[in-house]
Design a protein around this motif. Structure first.
Motif, PDB file in Angstrom:
ATOM      1  N   ALA A 139      22.506  63.636  15.608  1.00  0.00           N
ATOM      2  CA  ALA A 139      23.943  63.697  15.351  1.00  0.00           C
ATOM      3  C   ALA A 139      24.322  62.700  14.270  1.00  0.00           C
ATOM      4  CB  ALA A 139      24.709  63.392  16.636  1.00  0.00           C
ATOM      5  N   SER A 140      25.180  63.113  13.384  1.00  0.00           N
ATOM      6  CA  SER A 140      25.768  62.319  12.292  1.00  0.00           C
ATOM      7  C   SER A 140      24.821  62.055  11.143  1.00  0.00           C
ATOM      8  CB  SER A 140      26.333  60.989  12.803  1.00  0.00           C
ATOM      9  OG  SER A 140      25.314  60.032  13.021  1.00  0.00           O
ATOM     10  N   ARG A 141      23.529  62.463  11.209  1.00  0.00           N
ATOM     11  CA  ARG A 141      22.591  62.214  10.117  1.00  0.00           C
ATOM     12  C   ARG A 141      22.361  63.491   9.325  1.00  0.00           C
ATOM     13  NH1 ARG A 141      19.030  57.505  10.233  1.00  0.00           N
ATOM     14  NH2 ARG A 141      19.838  56.058  11.774  1.00  0.00           N
ATOM     15  N   ILE A 152      24.868  59.281   6.403  1.00  0.00           N
ATOM     16  CA  ILE A 152      25.471  59.172   7.728  1.00  0.00           C
ATOM     17  C   ILE A 152      26.906  59.673   7.648  1.00  0.00           C
ATOM     18  CG2 ILE A 152      26.104  57.622   9.608  1.00  0.00           C
ATOM     19  CD1 ILE A 152      23.141  57.789   9.263  1.00  0.00           C
ATOM     20  N   LEU A 153      27.297  60.537   8.579  1.00  0.00           N
ATOM     21  CA  LEU A 153      28.675  61.015   8.654  1.00  0.00           C
ATOM     22  C   LEU A 153      29.476  60.051   9.516  1.00  0.00           C
ATOM     23  CD1 LEU A 153      30.802  63.185   8.042  1.00  0.00           C
ATOM     24  CD2 LEU A 153      30.049  64.367  10.125  1.00  0.00           C
ATOM     25  N   LEU A 154      30.404  59.344   8.891  1.00  0.00           N
ATOM     26  CA  LEU A 154      31.263  58.405   9.608  1.00  0.00           C
ATOM     27  C   LEU A 154      32.537  59.126  10.028  1.00  0.00           C
ATOM     28  CD1 LEU A 154      29.258  56.543   8.058  1.00  0.00           C
ATOM     29  CD2 LEU A 154      31.096  54.870   7.950  1.00  0.00           C
ATOM     30  N   PRO A 155      32.952  59.008  11.268  1.00  0.00           N
ATOM     31  CA  PRO A 155      34.129  59.738  11.747  1.00  0.00           C
ATOM     32  C   PRO A 155      35.423  59.189  11.166  1.00  0.00           C
ATOM     33  CG  PRO A 155      33.379  58.195  13.416  1.00  0.00           C
ATOM     34  CD  PRO A 155      32.352  58.157  12.310  1.00  0.00           C
ATOM     35  N   SER A 184      37.029  61.395   7.634  1.00  0.00           N
ATOM     36  CA  SER A 184      35.577  61.295   7.798  1.00  0.00           C
ATOM     37  C   SER A 184      34.905  61.355   6.422  1.00  0.00           C
ATOM     38  CB  SER A 184      35.060  62.420   8.692  1.00  0.00           C
ATOM     39  OG  SER A 184      35.256  63.677   8.080  1.00  0.00           O
ATOM     40  N   PHE A 349      26.698  51.381  11.829  1.00  0.00           N
ATOM     41  CA  PHE A 349      26.448  52.815  11.699  1.00  0.00           C
ATOM     42  C   PHE A 349      24.988  53.126  11.335  1.00  0.00           C
ATOM     43  CE2 PHE A 349      30.988  52.278  10.600  1.00  0.00           C
ATOM     44  CZ  PHE A 349      31.539  53.067  11.603  1.00  0.00           C
ATOM     45  N   GLY A 431      33.796  64.112   4.245  1.00  0.00           N
ATOM     46  CA  GLY A 431      33.133  64.656   5.413  1.00  0.00           C
ATOM     47  C   GLY A 431      33.061  66.158   5.440  1.00  0.00           C
TER      48      GLY A 431
END
Length: 437
Positions: A139-141, A152-155, A184, A349, A431
């Motif tokens: 998740a998020s990578r 990395i996906l930062l919210p 994001s 993160f 994002g």
């Protein structure tokens, strides 16, 4: 001498409209450097026909002809005839192969460094269309198809930016502290490497003027010996003896912006404007460095130590601006840098190199008092002023300064054409790229 003469005379013929046609001479079975029709004879002074920029490119072309040695532009200035230059090249020591990404760093003697897999693409070959795809089901990578960068996906977040606490090293330009609503965004997990930047140059083929805008220096600049890339038989490549996973250095804001545009499928030739850019804003960078809590460093408020980040720990070497003045004569491969995939300066993160090693360019135009403006608290705030020659922001500290400059809220600016041996960059994207690409 025949090889040197051929390279330099071909360069003169290409660059000078009044140079004689050299087709006959260059294709003769036995090339004669003493031919009277050549623009440069063995004892002619090269400097009378070539300016500094031409000589730098001449040196790169000679490097392609003699890949077993390292040819610096200063060699031409010190040996300004074909005859003397040929002998100087013969006398140069043979270079070693490029170091691998596993090579030990000279930056932190006595400190055990841990690395993770290096994913950036450093070879040649074609470039894939830009896309961000999930990496290994985590998740998020995500993985960027154009250059192999992991991101990395930062919210989306309400991020507190700046520092107006009683931190003894805080400066006025870090306050007032304020909240910024951030959408994001995708942040590169590490700075762009030397190997990846060489690939960018090979695939885009910038002009000579663009190369000087990006990553070349005037021949009289003492830092020429530290330019990390050279032209070889197969195009631009990392200099022998230097690990390809080192961060790209001596790159201007223009050069960083061009790469970021290219890596996201945009026209890299628009590199002089930030109207569309894939460099992080100051707010994005600071939030990515320390997360939702206003900590001094990516790991928190604990004091910095050599195993946490790569900075200069010898205070006696600092100048009045807090930068190291030494290393002018240090060989390139011995500069105290660590690879981008080394676990140092790690943020909450999981982003690497968010403190120390190299400063990182940001999208914003830099103003000392920007945080006092109402625009600093806008959603996805950034300083979008585009005055010609205005400074651009940089963040993160580096190997040429103390740990206090690597604090997450520390900010300063440089001219967009500035190039430093301690200055690199990473990319950032909205994002929604994971949904639309």
């Amino acid at each position: 001498m025949q090889k040197v003469s051929r390279v330099l005379n071909e360069r003169v013929a290409q660059d000078e409209a009044d140079a004689p046609a050299l087709g006959r001479i260059m294709t003769e079975p036995v090339y004669n450097p003493d031919d009277e029709d050549l623009p440069l004879r063995p004892t002619d002074n090269i400097l009378l026909r070539r300016d500094s920029r031409c000589i730098i490119m001449d040196a790169f072309e000679l490097g392609r002809e003699f890949p077993e040695v390292e040819i610096d532009p200063r060699l031409v200035f010190d040996n300004p005839t074909i005859e003397s230059l040929s002998q100087a090249i013969v006398d140069l020591p043979k270079t070693q192969r490029t170091k691998s990404v596993e090579s030990a760093s000279t930056a932190q003697p006595g400190v055990t460094l841990t690395s993770v897999a290096f994913t950036q693409i450093t070879g040649t070959g074609e470039m894939a269309p830009c896309s961000y795809r999930p990496r290994g089901g985590e998740a998020s990578r995500y993985y960027r198809s154009t250059d192999g960068m992991e991101s990395i996906l930062l919210p989306a977040s309400m991020a507190r930016i700046g520092d107006d606490t009683n931190c003894p090293t805080a400066r006025e330009n870090e306050g007032p502290s304020h909240v910024v609503e951030l959408s994001s965004f995708l942040m590169d997990i590490e700075p762009v490497s030397l190997g990846a930047y060489a690939r960018f140059l090979n695939l885009t083929q910038p002009s000579q003027d663009e190369l000087f805008d990006f990553c070349l220096l005037p021949a009289e600049d003492a830092r020429c010996c530290h330019i990390p890339l050279t032209l070889g038989e197969e195009g631009w490549q990392v200099k022998p003896g230097v690990p390809p996973n080192w961060p790209m250095i001596l790159v201007s804001w223009y050069g960083a912006n061009a790469y970021a545009l290219w890596a996201h499928g945009e026209d890299w030739r628009s590199y002089k404007t930030a109207s569309k850019s894939f460099l992080p804003t100051e707010a994005q960078w600071e939030y990515a460095a320390r997360g939702p809590e206003t900590m001094q460093f990516p790991w928190g408020n604990d004091d910095a130590t050599p195993d946490l980040l790569n900075v200069c720990w010898d205070a006696s070497t600092y100048d009045s601006k807090g930068n190291v003045t030494a290393h002018v004569a240090t060989p390139l491969e011995e500069l105290p840098l660590v690879g981008v995939n080394v676990l140092m300066g790690v943020s909450p993160f999981g982003l690497r190199g968010m403190a120390g090693n190299v400063w990182q360019w940001c999208r914003d135009t830099y103003h000392t008092n920007f945080y006092m403006c109402t625009e600093a608290s806008d959603k996805d705030a950034w300083n979008a002023e585009e005055e010609e020659g205005a400074l651009k922001s940089e963040r993160g500290g580096s190997w040429v300064g103390p740990a206090s400059l690597a604090r997450s809220s520390y900010r300063r600016g440089r001219h967009p054409c500035a190039k430093g041996r301690c200055l690199g960059f990473r990319c950032c994207a909205p994002g929604h790229f994971v949904d639309v690409l």
